[in-house]
Write an enzyme that holds these catalytic residues in place. Structure first.
Site, PDB file in Angstrom:
ATOM      1  N   ASP A  67      13.722   1.557   8.102  1.00  0.00           N
ATOM      2  CA  ASP A  67      12.864   2.754   8.125  1.00  0.00           C
ATOM      3  C   ASP A  67      13.054   3.579   9.388  1.00  0.00           C
ATOM      4  O   ASP A  67      13.734   3.166  10.326  1.00  0.00           O
ATOM      5  CB  ASP A  67      11.390   2.348   7.951  1.00  0.00           C
ATOM      6  N   ASN A 134      -1.448  -5.381   7.727  1.00  0.00           N
ATOM      7  CA  ASN A 134      -1.989  -5.071   6.395  1.00  0.00           C
ATOM      8  C   ASN A 134      -1.045  -5.531   5.271  1.00  0.00           C
ATOM      9  O   ASN A 134      -1.233  -5.177   4.120  1.00  0.00           O
ATOM     10  CB  ASN A 134      -2.289  -3.566   6.265  1.00  0.00           C
ATOM     11  N   HIS A 136       2.223  -4.824   5.011  1.00  0.00           N
ATOM     12  CA  HIS A 136       3.350  -3.953   4.663  1.00  0.00           C
ATOM     13  C   HIS A 136       4.681  -4.576   5.062  1.00  0.00           C
ATOM     14  O   HIS A 136       4.762  -5.390   5.975  1.00  0.00           O
ATOM     15  CB  HIS A 136       3.177  -2.538   5.223  1.00  0.00           C
ATOM     16  N   GLU A 141       3.448   0.651   2.495  1.00  0.00           N
ATOM     17  CA  GLU A 141       2.042   0.367   2.734  1.00  0.00           C
ATOM     18  C   GLU A 141       1.392  -0.171   1.452  1.00  0.00           C
ATOM     19  O   GLU A 141       1.961  -0.024   0.364  1.00  0.00           O
ATOM     20  CB  GLU A 141       1.332   1.657   3.180  1.00  0.00           C
TER      21      GLU A 141
END
Ligand code: PGA
Length: 243
Positions: A67, A134, A136, A141
Protein backbone atom coordinates in the site's frame (compact mmCIF):
# COMPACT_ATOMS: atom_id res chain seq x y z
CA UNK A 1 -2.98 -21.27 9.85
CA UNK A 2 0.27 -22.10 11.57
CA UNK A 3 0.94 -19.96 14.66
CA UNK A 4 4.47 -19.51 15.99
CA UNK A 5 4.67 -17.71 19.34
CA UNK A 6 8.01 -16.08 20.15
CA UNK A 7 9.24 -14.31 23.27
CA UNK A 8 9.44 -10.88 21.67
CA UNK A 9 9.68 -8.89 18.42
CA UNK A 10 13.41 -9.56 18.12
CA UNK A 11 13.07 -13.35 18.30
CA UNK A 12 10.03 -13.33 15.98
CA UNK A 13 11.79 -11.11 13.44
CA UNK A 14 14.81 -13.44 13.38
CA UNK A 15 12.46 -16.37 12.65
CA UNK A 16 10.69 -14.39 9.91
CA UNK A 17 14.08 -13.45 8.43
CA UNK A 18 15.06 -17.14 8.21
CA UNK A 19 11.89 -17.87 6.22
CA UNK A 20 12.37 -14.87 3.92
CA UNK A 21 16.07 -15.56 3.26
CA UNK A 22 15.32 -19.24 2.55
CA UNK A 23 12.87 -18.21 -0.15
CA UNK A 24 15.33 -15.73 -1.68
CA UNK A 25 18.16 -18.29 -1.63
CA UNK A 26 16.04 -21.06 -3.15
CA UNK A 27 14.69 -18.79 -5.87
CA UNK A 28 16.90 -15.82 -6.76
CA UNK A 29 14.03 -14.50 -8.93
CA UNK A 30 11.44 -14.76 -6.17
CA UNK A 31 8.65 -12.19 -5.95
CA UNK A 32 8.27 -10.73 -2.47
CA UNK A 33 5.14 -8.97 -1.25
CA UNK A 34 6.32 -6.42 1.31
CA UNK A 35 4.74 -4.38 4.09
CA UNK A 36 5.50 -1.19 5.99
CA UNK A 37 4.72 -0.02 9.52
CA UNK A 38 6.47 -0.54 12.84
CA UNK A 39 6.02 -4.32 12.66
CA UNK A 40 8.57 -5.33 9.99
CA UNK A 41 11.41 -2.95 10.93
CA UNK A 42 13.49 -5.54 12.80
CA UNK A 43 12.89 -8.11 10.05
CA UNK A 44 14.24 -5.67 7.44
CA UNK A 45 17.24 -4.87 9.68
CA UNK A 46 17.92 -8.61 9.97
CA UNK A 47 17.66 -9.04 6.19
CA UNK A 48 20.14 -6.19 5.68
CA UNK A 49 22.51 -7.75 8.20
CA UNK A 50 22.20 -11.14 6.49
CA UNK A 51 22.88 -9.53 3.10
CA UNK A 52 26.03 -7.88 4.47
CA UNK A 53 27.28 -10.95 6.35
CA UNK A 54 26.20 -13.79 4.08
CA UNK A 55 25.84 -12.08 0.73
CA UNK A 56 22.23 -13.11 0.12
CA UNK A 57 21.49 -11.35 -3.16
CA UNK A 58 18.36 -9.43 -4.16
CA UNK A 59 19.72 -8.63 -7.64
CA UNK A 60 16.92 -10.44 -9.48
CA UNK A 61 14.27 -10.27 -6.77
CA UNK A 62 11.05 -8.42 -7.53
CA UNK A 63 9.00 -6.73 -4.84
CA UNK A 64 5.41 -5.55 -4.62
CA UNK A 65 4.40 -3.44 -1.64
CA UNK A 66 0.96 -3.64 -0.13
CA UNK A 67 0.00 0.00 0.00
CA UNK A 68 0.83 3.68 -0.17
CA UNK A 69 -0.67 6.86 1.23
CA UNK A 70 -2.75 8.93 -1.14
CA UNK A 71 -1.29 12.32 -2.00
CA UNK A 72 2.28 11.84 -0.79
CA UNK A 73 5.21 11.97 -3.20
CA UNK A 74 7.60 9.01 -3.21
CA UNK A 75 10.20 11.35 -1.71
CA UNK A 76 7.99 12.34 1.26
CA UNK A 77 9.60 10.94 4.45
CA UNK A 78 6.26 9.42 5.51
CA UNK A 79 5.56 7.78 2.15
CA UNK A 80 5.84 4.02 2.10
CA UNK A 81 8.17 4.16 -0.88
CA UNK A 82 10.56 6.22 1.23
CA UNK A 83 10.10 3.84 4.19
CA UNK A 84 11.10 0.84 2.07
CA UNK A 85 14.21 2.57 0.72
CA UNK A 86 15.19 3.70 4.22
CA UNK A 87 14.75 0.30 5.89
CA UNK A 88 15.63 -2.15 3.13
CA UNK A 89 16.18 -1.19 -0.50
CA UNK A 90 19.04 1.28 0.11
CA UNK A 91 21.01 -1.40 1.94
CA UNK A 92 20.76 -4.44 -0.35
CA UNK A 93 21.68 -5.05 -3.99
CA UNK A 94 18.12 -4.79 -5.30
CA UNK A 95 17.52 -3.35 -8.77
CA UNK A 96 15.10 -0.44 -8.19
CA UNK A 97 13.44 -1.27 -11.51
CA UNK A 98 12.19 -4.45 -9.86
CA UNK A 99 10.62 -2.54 -6.96
CA UNK A 100 6.89 -1.80 -7.06
CA UNK A 101 4.96 0.34 -4.60
CA UNK A 102 1.43 1.49 -5.49
CA UNK A 103 1.43 5.08 -6.72
CA UNK A 104 -0.36 7.48 -4.37
CA UNK A 105 -0.20 10.41 -6.79
CA UNK A 106 -1.34 11.07 -10.34
CA UNK A 107 -4.18 9.05 -11.84
CA UNK A 108 -4.43 6.56 -8.97
CA UNK A 109 -7.37 4.62 -10.43
CA UNK A 110 -5.39 3.95 -13.59
CA UNK A 111 -2.28 3.12 -11.56
CA UNK A 112 -4.27 0.72 -9.36
CA UNK A 113 -5.56 -1.11 -12.45
CA UNK A 114 -1.98 -1.42 -13.74
CA UNK A 115 -0.87 -2.74 -10.35
CA UNK A 116 -3.52 -5.46 -10.50
CA UNK A 117 -2.37 -6.48 -13.98
CA UNK A 118 1.25 -6.66 -12.81
CA UNK A 119 0.28 -8.74 -9.77
CA UNK A 120 -1.72 -11.14 -11.94
CA UNK A 121 1.25 -11.57 -14.27
CA UNK A 122 3.76 -11.90 -11.39
CA UNK A 123 2.30 -14.04 -8.61
CA UNK A 124 3.81 -13.21 -5.23
CA UNK A 125 5.81 -16.05 -3.62
CA UNK A 126 5.57 -14.73 -0.07
CA UNK A 127 3.38 -11.89 1.16
CA UNK A 128 4.51 -10.25 4.37
CA UNK A 129 1.75 -8.68 6.46
CA UNK A 130 1.23 -6.76 9.67
CA UNK A 131 -2.21 -6.44 11.21
CA UNK A 132 -3.99 -3.29 12.36
CA UNK A 133 -5.45 -3.07 15.85
CA UNK A 134 -8.81 -3.17 14.04
CA UNK A 135 -7.85 -6.31 12.10
CA UNK A 136 -6.96 -4.61 8.82
CA UNK A 137 -4.38 -6.11 6.45
CA UNK A 138 -2.72 -3.72 4.05
CA UNK A 139 -5.13 -0.81 4.23
CA UNK A 140 -8.12 -3.10 3.85
CA UNK A 141 -10.25 -1.71 6.62
CA UNK A 142 -13.17 -3.58 8.27
CA UNK A 143 -15.98 -4.02 5.74
CA UNK A 144 -13.67 -4.43 2.70
CA UNK A 145 -15.10 -7.14 0.42
CA UNK A 146 -13.00 -10.27 0.07
CA UNK A 147 -12.99 -10.05 -3.71
CA UNK A 148 -11.39 -6.58 -3.58
CA UNK A 149 -8.27 -5.85 -5.64
CA UNK A 150 -5.93 -2.82 -5.55
CA UNK A 151 -8.12 0.21 -4.85
CA UNK A 152 -8.32 3.62 -3.21
CA UNK A 153 -9.47 3.41 0.43
CA UNK A 154 -10.75 5.80 3.08
CA UNK A 155 -8.80 5.19 6.28
CA UNK A 156 -10.71 4.50 9.48
CA UNK A 157 -10.29 6.93 12.37
CA UNK A 158 -8.55 4.19 14.45
CA UNK A 159 -5.94 3.72 11.70
CA UNK A 160 -5.37 7.47 11.36
CA UNK A 161 -4.87 7.68 15.15
CA UNK A 162 -2.51 4.64 15.24
CA UNK A 163 -0.40 6.07 12.43
CA UNK A 164 -0.36 9.62 13.84
CA UNK A 165 1.00 8.24 17.09
CA UNK A 166 3.62 6.00 15.49
CA UNK A 167 4.80 7.98 12.49
CA UNK A 168 3.55 11.56 12.38
CA UNK A 169 4.71 12.74 15.84
CA UNK A 170 1.11 12.65 17.00
CA UNK A 171 0.14 15.26 14.38
CA UNK A 172 -3.16 13.75 13.36
CA UNK A 173 -3.88 16.47 10.78
CA UNK A 174 -0.82 15.43 8.78
CA UNK A 175 -1.94 11.81 8.31
CA UNK A 176 -3.48 11.33 4.86
CA UNK A 177 -7.16 10.31 4.99
CA UNK A 178 -6.88 7.99 2.00
CA UNK A 179 -4.51 5.36 0.70
CA UNK A 180 -4.09 2.94 -2.20
CA UNK A 181 -3.99 -0.69 -1.14
CA UNK A 182 -3.80 -4.16 -2.61
CA UNK A 183 -7.15 -5.81 -1.97
CA UNK A 184 -7.89 -8.96 0.01
CA UNK A 185 -8.14 -11.00 -3.23
CA UNK A 186 -4.60 -9.92 -4.24
CA UNK A 187 -3.26 -10.92 -0.81
CA UNK A 188 -5.02 -14.30 -0.88
CA UNK A 189 -3.39 -15.11 -4.23
CA UNK A 190 0.13 -15.07 -2.74
CA UNK A 191 1.61 -18.56 -2.59
CA UNK A 192 2.59 -18.07 1.05
CA UNK A 193 1.51 -15.47 3.61
CA UNK A 194 3.61 -14.54 6.66
CA UNK A 195 1.88 -12.23 9.14
CA UNK A 196 3.73 -10.66 12.06
CA UNK A 197 2.07 -9.10 15.10
CA UNK A 198 3.67 -7.66 18.21
CA UNK A 199 2.39 -6.14 21.42
CA UNK A 200 -0.75 -6.24 23.50
CA UNK A 201 -2.46 -3.71 21.23
CA UNK A 202 -2.73 -6.45 18.59
CA UNK A 203 -3.99 -9.22 20.91
CA UNK A 204 -7.71 -8.74 20.20
CA UNK A 205 -7.18 -8.57 16.43
CA UNK A 206 -4.98 -11.70 16.57
CA UNK A 207 -7.60 -13.59 18.57
CA UNK A 208 -10.30 -12.62 16.09
CA UNK A 209 -8.13 -13.58 13.13
CA UNK A 210 -7.24 -17.03 14.52
CA UNK A 211 -10.21 -18.08 16.64
CA UNK A 212 -13.06 -15.85 15.58
CA UNK A 213 -15.58 -16.30 12.78
CA UNK A 214 -14.58 -15.43 9.24
CA UNK A 215 -16.05 -11.99 8.71
CA UNK A 216 -15.40 -8.89 6.60
CA UNK A 217 -15.57 -6.98 9.90
CA UNK A 218 -12.13 -8.44 10.67
CA UNK A 219 -10.28 -8.46 7.33
CA UNK A 220 -7.41 -10.67 8.57
CA UNK A 221 -9.89 -13.50 9.28
CA UNK A 222 -9.91 -14.10 5.49
CA UNK A 223 -6.51 -15.72 6.02
CA UNK A 224 -8.19 -18.70 7.74
CA UNK A 225 -8.86 -19.89 4.16
CA UNK A 226 -5.28 -19.41 2.91
CA UNK A 227 -3.55 -22.76 2.22
CA UNK A 228 -0.11 -21.64 3.47
CA UNK A 229 -0.30 -18.95 6.13
CA UNK A 230 2.13 -18.62 9.02
CA UNK A 231 1.67 -16.16 11.87
CA UNK A 232 4.77 -15.20 13.84
CA UNK A 233 3.71 -13.29 16.92
CA UNK A 234 5.11 -12.35 20.29
CA UNK A 235 3.72 -13.44 23.65
CA UNK A 236 1.89 -10.15 24.19
CA UNK A 237 0.03 -10.42 20.87
CA UNK A 238 -0.79 -14.09 21.65
CA UNK A 239 -2.17 -13.23 25.08
CA UNK A 240 -5.85 -13.81 24.28
CA UNK A 241 -5.43 -17.03 22.26
CA UNK A 242 -7.01 -20.02 24.00
CA UNK A 243 -6.66 -22.89 21.55
P1 PGA B 1 2.10 -1.41 12.51
O1 PGA B 1 0.87 -1.44 11.53
O2 PGA B 1 3.10 -2.37 11.94
O3 PGA B 1 2.60 -0.01 12.48
O4 PGA B 1 1.59 -1.83 13.84
C1 PGA B 1 0.45 -2.67 11.05
C2 PGA B 1 -0.71 -2.47 10.14
O5 PGA B 1 -1.44 -1.48 10.34
O6 PGA B 1 -0.91 -3.29 9.25
Amino acid sequence: MKVIICKDKKEASAKACEIMVDIVKNNPKAILGLATGSTPTDLYADMVEDHKKNGTSYKDIQTYNLDEYFGLDQSHPQSYHYFMCYHLFNHVDINMENVHVPKGKGNVEEEAAKYNEMLDANPVDIQLLGIGSNGHIGFNEPGTPWDSVTHVVDLKQSTIEDNARLFFDGKIDEVPRQAVSMGIANIMKAKKVMLLAFGEGKAAAVKGMVEGPKTVDLPASALQDHPDCVLIIDEAAAKLLTK
